[in-house]
Design a protein around this motif. Sequence first.
Motif, PDB file in Angstrom:
ATOM      1  N   TRP A 186       3.052 -16.017  -5.682  1.00 60.59           N
ATOM      2  CA  TRP A 186       1.677 -15.624  -5.358  1.00 60.59           C
ATOM      3  C   TRP A 186       1.175 -14.739  -6.492  1.00 60.59           C
ATOM      4  O   TRP A 186       1.849 -13.786  -6.886  1.00 60.59           O
ATOM      5  CB  TRP A 186       1.603 -14.891  -4.027  1.00 60.59           C
ATOM      6  N   VAL A 192      -2.322 -12.650  -8.200  1.00 59.75           N
ATOM      7  CA  VAL A 192      -3.686 -12.145  -8.040  1.00 59.75           C
ATOM      8  C   VAL A 192      -4.106 -11.456  -9.330  1.00 59.75           C
ATOM      9  O   VAL A 192      -3.293 -10.832 -10.026  1.00 59.75           O
ATOM     10  CB  VAL A 192      -3.818 -11.165  -6.854  1.00 59.75           C
ATOM     11  N   LEU A 248       3.607 -13.973   3.507  1.00 58.62           N
ATOM     12  CA  LEU A 248       2.820 -13.556   2.352  1.00 58.62           C
ATOM     13  C   LEU A 248       1.625 -12.709   2.774  1.00 58.62           C
ATOM     14  O   LEU A 248       1.252 -11.757   2.081  1.00 58.62           O
ATOM     15  CB  LEU A 248       2.356 -14.776   1.562  1.00 58.62           C
ATOM     16  N   ASP A 249       1.011 -13.051   3.897  1.00 60.97           N
ATOM     17  CA  ASP A 249      -0.112 -12.252   4.390  1.00 60.97           C
ATOM     18  C   ASP A 249       0.360 -10.851   4.781  1.00 60.97           C
ATOM     19  O   ASP A 249      -0.302  -9.855   4.487  1.00 60.97           O
ATOM     20  CB  ASP A 249      -0.772 -12.956   5.581  1.00 60.97           C
ATOM     21  N   MET A 309       1.032  -8.843   1.504  1.00 62.66           N
ATOM     22  CA  MET A 309      -0.157  -8.352   0.819  1.00 62.66           C
ATOM     23  C   MET A 309      -0.859  -7.252   1.615  1.00 62.66           C
ATOM     24  O   MET A 309      -1.425  -6.319   1.034  1.00 62.66           O
ATOM     25  CB  MET A 309      -1.110  -9.504   0.539  1.00 62.66           C
ATOM     26  N   ARG A 310      -0.821  -7.322   2.928  1.00 61.80           N
ATOM     27  CA  ARG A 310      -1.424  -6.262   3.743  1.00 61.80           C
ATOM     28  C   ARG A 310      -0.700  -4.944   3.538  1.00 61.80           C
ATOM     29  O   ARG A 310      -1.327  -3.893   3.322  1.00 61.80           O
ATOM     30  CB  ARG A 310      -1.393  -6.662   5.226  1.00 61.80           C
ATOM     31  N   LEU A 323       1.370  -4.143   1.071  1.00 61.48           N
ATOM     32  CA  LEU A 323       1.281  -3.724  -0.328  1.00 61.48           C
ATOM     33  C   LEU A 323      -0.022  -2.983  -0.586  1.00 61.48           C
ATOM     34  O   LEU A 323      -0.035  -1.928  -1.240  1.00 61.48           O
ATOM     35  CB  LEU A 323       1.387  -4.943  -1.234  1.00 61.48           C
ATOM     36  N   ALA A 324      -1.123  -3.517  -0.064  1.00 60.13           N
ATOM     37  CA  ALA A 324      -2.429  -2.875  -0.265  1.00 60.13           C
ATOM     38  C   ALA A 324      -2.459  -1.479   0.345  1.00 60.13           C
ATOM     39  O   ALA A 324      -2.960  -0.526  -0.268  1.00 60.13           O
ATOM     40  CB  ALA A 324      -3.531  -3.740   0.329  1.00 60.13           C
ATOM     41  N   ASP A 329      -5.544 -10.917   4.585  1.00 63.38           N
ATOM     42  CA  ASP A 329      -4.990 -10.021   3.564  1.00 63.38           C
ATOM     43  C   ASP A 329      -4.515 -10.792   2.351  1.00 63.38           C
ATOM     44  O   ASP A 329      -4.556 -10.285   1.231  1.00 63.38           O
ATOM     45  CB  ASP A 329      -3.839  -9.211   4.166  1.00 63.38           C
ATOM     46  N   LEU A 330      -4.075 -12.020   2.558  1.00 66.12           N
ATOM     47  CA  LEU A 330      -3.658 -12.856   1.437  1.00 66.12           C
ATOM     48  C   LEU A 330      -4.819 -13.096   0.482  1.00 66.12           C
ATOM     49  O   LEU A 330      -4.650 -13.146  -0.731  1.00 66.12           O
ATOM     50  CB  LEU A 330      -3.123 -14.179   1.965  1.00 66.12           C
ATOM     51  N   ARG A 337      -7.533 -11.130   0.213  1.00 63.62           N
ATOM     52  CA  ARG A 337      -8.335  -9.907   0.102  1.00 63.62           C
ATOM     53  C   ARG A 337      -8.992  -9.816  -1.268  1.00 63.62           C
ATOM     54  O   ARG A 337      -8.491 -10.347  -2.266  1.00 63.62           O
ATOM     55  CB  ARG A 337      -7.470  -8.673   0.372  1.00 63.62           C
ATOM     56  N   MET A 342      -8.174  -3.757  -3.379  1.00 63.81           N
ATOM     57  CA  MET A 342      -6.952  -3.018  -3.085  1.00 63.81           C
ATOM     58  C   MET A 342      -7.136  -1.628  -3.669  1.00 63.81           C
ATOM     59  O   MET A 342      -7.130  -1.460  -4.900  1.00 63.81           O
ATOM     60  CB  MET A 342      -5.737  -3.730  -3.688  1.00 63.81           C
TER      61      MET A 342
END
Length: 495
Positions: free
Chosen positions: A90, A92, A197-198, A201-202, A204-205, A412-413, A415, A418
């Motif tokens: 993934w 970003v 993964l969602d 990322m949630r 992590l943010a 969140d994936l 988003r 951040m």
Amino acid sequence: MTAADDRRAELLGRLAALPPERRRALLAHARGRAAGDVPGTAGTEGTEGTPGADAGSGTGTEEWPLSFGQERLWFLSRFDPADTAYHTPWCVRLRGPVDADGLAAAFTRVTGRHDVLRTRFRLAGDRPVQVVVPAAPVTVERADVAGDPAPAVLEFVNRPFDLENGPPLRVALLRLADREFLLCIVLHHIVVDGWSLDVLMRELAECYAAHREGREPVLADLPVRYTEAVAEERRRAGDDDGAHLAYWTRTLTGVPVLDLPADRPRPPRWTGRGGRVELAVPDEVVSRLEETAKRRRCTLFMALLAAYQATLGAAAGQEDLCVGVPVAGRNRTELEPLIGYFATTLVLRADLSGDPTFEELLARTRRAVFTGMQHAEVPFERILGALRLPRDLSRPPLFQAMFNLHNLPKDDLLRTSMADLDVEVHPVPAAGRTKAEVSVDAWRGSEGLGGVLDYNSDVFSAGTARRLAGAFTELVERAGADPGLRLSDLKGIRP
């Protein structure tokens, strides 16, 4: 193909075709390739957690079983460490004042919460086990990239994992320009699925924002550890009275292989080499099919799956075939906040006999989906073992086509921010691998249906794949406009 490649491909084919109990016989060979056969990993030994501890614990004394799905991926990885088909990337794009140390701290907090991200996969006697090492700082690799970042991303994504001695997660931060970076995350599928993964990322943010703001992250305690969830899956499988497994063996016994016309001679062994073509269906066409499905108490997924089955049947000249469909496998609410590999595959047998109308086929598909979901707790690996299929090293076992309409949590994936950074999803370049002869991954968006068709490039040309994708999208359009048409009337579905 070299002699080593031949041997590796043969072993992979044998593993895919063997029932689980017969795979055990190959573990003596696997034990011979113990720690030390992967260069550059000395000194990375870790320890594992104890049962009943907090979700982020790890003390170095407890061995946990693998899930059925993890066990199959472990075997495949063990016999072909260089295969990257089960890497889950993934990426970003980050714009703004990126804090690289803050990102490393955020990943460290997330891996501290989720023991599966600190797991090592090892042999204990005659069985693979997973052990959880203590929490430690996560390294974020850094590099400057000039021009197209795709080569650097592919190199990072395709770097093999050492699941025995190293973490199943790695992170890179590529600097593209002033205040513009590419964050690349790669995990092995043995510890993660699409839902995870969602979650990643949630968290992590939140952890990155907390680091920037000098506070503790606000995250709910995890109700259970992944290793404990796997142990519960094993216990439930042992308590099963056999009725669910009997349904699958009764339903799938005797299913033929999907024999699509080939452009090139089929290699004697499956290699996993693949190509990719894009597909798209306008919003008004998708909406029309969706309304057709609703009137018949079906979902868009069921209607698209029926159209895909009809397309494959027309291309192969078959009335009987199977399609594999990924499902989340999170049938308890306590599993929803976890990172881990819970997903499994439903094998749905299509009945195209009697030249049905599309709405008749849709009814058959609906029935197959609902019945399959009632028996979905049986891991695919147990079904494969119970069927005892004839060995065919040239194809994936049981089903050769897959279909996935992505509808997992993705807020969140996808988003767009951040903390003080702007975030944009960066498509990962195709890695040239496929898990099936043909596989469609589709997404429903505001502009319609978008997706990709991956295909076995050893056998099919890109032109054939494009024609197959076009036949599918044309059938979607015609079936939505007139679901009373019989499959034989749906002209243009044969690629």
